[in-house]
Scaffold this motif. Structure first.
Motif, PDB file in Angstrom:
ATOM      1  N   LEU A   1       0.827  -1.212   0.000  1.00 47.36           N
ATOM      2  CA  LEU A   1       0.000   0.000   0.000  1.00 47.36           C
ATOM      3  C   LEU A   1       0.860   1.261   0.000  1.00 47.36           C
ATOM      4  O   LEU A   1       0.536   2.242  -0.671  1.00 47.36           O
ATOM      5  N   PHE A   2       1.955   1.239   0.752  1.00 48.37           N
ATOM      6  CA  PHE A   2       2.870   2.386   0.812  1.00 48.37           C
ATOM      7  C   PHE A   2       3.469   2.638  -0.570  1.00 48.37           C
ATOM      8  O   PHE A   2       3.454   3.763  -1.073  1.00 48.37           O
ATOM      9  N   LYS A   3       3.989   1.573  -1.198  1.00 48.62           N
ATOM     10  CA  LYS A   3       4.594   1.704  -2.523  1.00 48.62           C
ATOM     11  C   LYS A   3       3.577   2.174  -3.557  1.00 48.62           C
ATOM     12  O   LYS A   3       3.871   3.052  -4.371  1.00 48.62           O
ATOM     13  N   ARG A   4       2.370   1.613  -3.519  1.00 51.07           N
ATOM     14  CA  ARG A   4       1.329   2.020  -4.470  1.00 51.07           C
ATOM     15  C   ARG A   4       0.955   3.484  -4.277  1.00 51.07           C
ATOM     16  O   ARG A   4       0.716   4.197  -5.248  1.00 51.07           O
ATOM     17  N   GLY A   5       0.889   3.923  -3.018  1.00 50.32           N
ATOM     18  CA  GLY A   5       0.582   5.319  -2.748  1.00 50.32           C
ATOM     19  C   GLY A   5       1.643   6.247  -3.316  1.00 50.32           C
ATOM     20  O   GLY A   5       1.321   7.273  -3.934  1.00 50.32           O
TER      21      GLY A   5
END
Length: 140
Positions: free
Chosen positions: A17-21
């Motif tokens: 989720l962090f990387k996608r954000g």
């Protein structure tokens, strides 16, 4: 100019989720993602790794905890001034006070939705670009 952000998190879903954000917001970050406290401690102590522009630490990690990593950052001359955001599931006053005592800059309970996480990521970016406050409870 890319900002170097150290993200230490052991949960695969949170890392995703962090990387996608970061990708969705098109943040110009050089992400260093480490999945446990031991790898993060080695990274911080290794003199060949320049300090990050910001460190985002989970509290509950295998190896060293986020609080132990915070102490290592503050004790390392090269890293001591690095802004540190604690990003964790714990909303315990004890954990918040421990992070404040360790001189974390801010403390944020992990957001419930990807949209809230993206708002936090944008706030981190705004802090790096213009000195805006980090998201979450300001500790220092």
């Amino acid at each position: 100019m890319a900002h170097k952000v150290l993200y230490v998190e052991d949960e695969a879903v949170d890392v995703l989720l962090f990387k996608r954000g970061v990708e969705l917001l098109k943040l110009d970050w050089e992400l260093v993602i480490l999945r446990n406290g031991m790898a993060a401690a080695e990274h911080i102590k290794d003199g060949s790794n320049p300090p990050a522009d910001c460190a985002v630490l989970d509290l509950n990690l295998p190896g060293y905890s986020g609080l132990e990593l915070l102490a290592m950052i503050r004790e390392n001359a090269g890293w001591a001034k690095t802004p540190v955001l604690i990003l964790t599931t714990s909303d315990s006053e004890r954990d918040i006070n421990a992070a404040a005592s360790g001189r974390a800059n801010a403390y944020l309970v992990k957001p419930d939705t990807p949209g809230e996480l993206n708002q936090a990521l944008q706030s981190i970016h705004d802090h790096l670009d213009a000195g805006a406050p980090l998201p979450g409870k300001r500790l220092s």
